[in-house]
Enzyme design. Structure first.
Site, PDB file in Angstrom:
ATOM      1  N   ASP A   1      10.627  11.795  -6.885  1.00 27.83           N
ATOM      2  CA  ASP A   1       9.365  11.367  -6.260  1.00 27.83           C
ATOM      3  C   ASP A   1       8.575  10.558  -7.292  1.00 27.83           C
ATOM      4  OD1 ASP A   1       7.272  11.232  -4.318  1.00 27.83           O
ATOM      5  OD2 ASP A   1       6.258  12.920  -5.259  1.00 27.83           O
ATOM      6  N   SER A   2       7.468   9.987  -6.839  1.00 29.33           N
ATOM      7  CA  SER A   2       6.590   9.255  -7.762  1.00 29.33           C
ATOM      8  C   SER A   2       5.767  10.223  -8.608  1.00 29.33           C
ATOM      9  CB  SER A   2       5.633   8.383  -6.955  1.00 29.33           C
ATOM     10  OG  SER A   2       4.881   9.218  -6.082  1.00 29.33           O
TER      11      SER A   2
ATOM     12  N   GLY B   1       2.493   4.387  -2.936  1.00 26.44           N
ATOM     13  CA  GLY B   1       1.857   3.974  -1.673  1.00 26.44           C
ATOM     14  C   GLY B   1       1.082   2.680  -1.781  1.00 26.44           C
TER      15      GLY B   1
ATOM     16  N   CYS C   1      10.418  11.661  -1.154  1.00 21.26           N
ATOM     17  CA  CYS C   1       9.260  10.770  -1.065  1.00 21.26           C
ATOM     18  C   CYS C   1       9.432   9.920   0.180  1.00 21.26           C
ATOM     19  CB  CYS C   1       9.231   9.895  -2.313  1.00 21.26           C
ATOM     20  SG  CYS C   1       7.986   8.599  -2.259  1.00 21.26           S
ATOM     21  N   ASN C   2       8.481   9.995   1.085  1.00 24.04           N
ATOM     22  CA  ASN C   2       8.571   9.204   2.324  1.00 24.04           C
ATOM     23  C   ASN C   2       8.456   7.709   2.051  1.00 24.04           C
ATOM     24  OD1 ASN C   2       8.099  11.125   4.981  1.00 24.04           O
ATOM     25  ND2 ASN C   2       7.193  11.987   3.139  1.00 24.04           N
TER      26      ASN C   2
ATOM     27  N   CYS D   1       3.942  12.283   3.888  1.00 29.84           N
ATOM     28  CA  CYS D   1       3.934  12.063   2.441  1.00 29.84           C
ATOM     29  C   CYS D   1       4.162  13.437   1.842  1.00 29.84           C
ATOM     30  CB  CYS D   1       2.592  11.495   1.994  1.00 29.84           C
ATOM     31  SG  CYS D   1       2.419  11.484   0.190  1.00 29.84           S
TER      32      CYS D   1
ATOM     33  N   HIS E   1       3.439  14.695  -0.870  1.00 33.16           N
ATOM     34  CA  HIS E   1       2.292  15.278  -1.583  1.00 33.16           C
ATOM     35  C   HIS E   1       1.417  16.154  -0.678  1.00 33.16           C
ATOM     36  CE1 HIS E   1       3.113  12.394  -4.819  1.00 33.16           C
ATOM     37  NE2 HIS E   1       2.215  13.029  -5.547  1.00 33.16           N
TER      38      HIS E   1
HETATM   39  N1  DGL Z   1       5.045  11.460  -2.370  1.00 36.63           N
HETATM   40  C1  DGL Z   1       5.130  10.156  -1.881  1.00 36.63           C
HETATM   41  C2  DGL Z   1       5.476  10.074  -0.406  1.00 36.63           C
HETATM   42  O1  DGL Z   1       6.046  10.996   0.137  1.00 36.63           O
HETATM   43  C3  DGL Z   1       4.346   8.997  -2.409  1.00 36.63           C
HETATM   44  C4  DGL Z   1       3.003   9.159  -3.020  1.00 36.63           C
HETATM   45  C5  DGL Z   1       2.604   7.918  -3.789  1.00 36.63           C
HETATM   46  O2  DGL Z   1       3.135   7.727  -4.886  1.00 36.63           O
HETATM   47  O3  DGL Z   1       1.793   7.110  -3.274  1.00 36.63           O
HETATM   48  O4  DGL Z   1       5.247   9.095   0.233  1.00 36.63           O
END
Ligand code: DGL
Length: 263
Positions: free
Chosen positions: A11-12, A44, A75-76, A189, A191
């Site tokens: 993930d990020s 994002g 991560c989506n 997301c 997160h």
């Molecule tokens: N966790 C991430 C997602 O599922 C991305 C969050 C991000 O880095 O903006 O999209």
């Protein structure tokens, strides 16, 4: 297959922990490598071209070093933009995380569904396609919230995150046309599940769905004939940017990630 060959989560930032958790419940002794590309955070707000170029290169290096049995793009944003590119770049099974629109549509009584993701995710054709295939008779209302991503990171880094700030960040989704009829919201997301308590308190009566458990079942199925270690070993977290603070280190340890290194 070497029983110690790890599962790789990517993930990020810390969002992928919400996918790691249900996987650890199903496969408690699996060795884990967790990669947080925090030097590239937040995804994002990045362009599609940037994400599609960045992720296969980064994952290629990690795969070469740790030889995982499978990679999970937890991560989506990364999955809806770069899943095909990653799959063709890596020679191992790759499981993606895409908005749980299908289960949301199966649950919704009002036929109005919210999709709460990053700004990059909610504009993807991948999401149009999921909505057309699985929720054609629903109104699908999308909202991109970089604020919620930041709040989730802040929470794990030890900050107090109030219900009010979570409410404020997601509120616009419920305020547009038919927004008040949303009975199921897709946490698109990874997160956002980390703010589960705050989201529930902010929007009581709205069911929240994500793909975490489905992904865990998919990983278990794809590896069903493979051997696993007899005992769990400490998981390894790799950060491409700044090192985690003390609170984040304790949070990572709660997810079984006891060793933290730079990438
Ligand atoms: N966790 C991430 C997602 O599922 C991305 C969050 C991000 O880095 O903006 O999209």
């Amino acid at each position: 297959m070497n029983p110690d060959a790890p599962l790789l989560f990517f993930d990020s930032g810390v969002g992928g922990l919400s996918v790691l958790q249900p996987t650890r419940e199903l496969l408690p002794t699996a060795s884990i490598i967790y990669v947080a590309d925090n030097a590239g955070f937040p995804y994002g707000e990045r362009s599609e071209a940037d994400i599609a170029a960045r992720i296969p290169a980064l994952l290629g290096r990690v795969v070469e070093r740790f030889r995982p049995r499978l990679a999970v793009i937890a991560c989506n944003t990364a999955s809806t933009i770069a899943l095909d590119t990653v799959r063709s770049a890596l020679e191992l099974p790759v499981v993606g995380t895409v908005p749980a629109i299908k289960p949301a549509s199966e649950m919704s009584k009002t036929r109005v569904i919210g999709v709460l993701g990053t700004q990059a995710t909610v504009r993807q054709p991948y999401v149009d396609d999921l909505a057309a295939r699985f929720a054609a008779d629903c109104t699908v209302i999308r909202h991109g919230s970089p604020e919620l991503v930041e709040l989730a990171e802040a929470k794990l880094a030890g900050a107090e995150v109030g219900v009010d700030s979570v409410h404020e960040a997601a509120r616009p989704m419920f305020e547009g046309e038919r927004g008040s009829e949303i009975d199921v919201a897709v946490l698109a997301c990874t997160h956002f599940r980390l703010l589960d308590e705050e989201l529930r308190a902010a929007f009581p009566g709205v069911a929240l769905v994500d793909g975490g458990r489905g992904i865990a079942r998919r990983i278990a199925w794809l590896t069903r004939e493979q051997p696993w270690p007899a005992e769990p070993s400490p998981g390894i977290a790799l950060f491409s940017g700044s090192s985690p603070n003390r609170s984040l280190l304790s949070a990572l340890a709660r997810y079984g990630l006891e060793e933290v290194r730079g990438l």
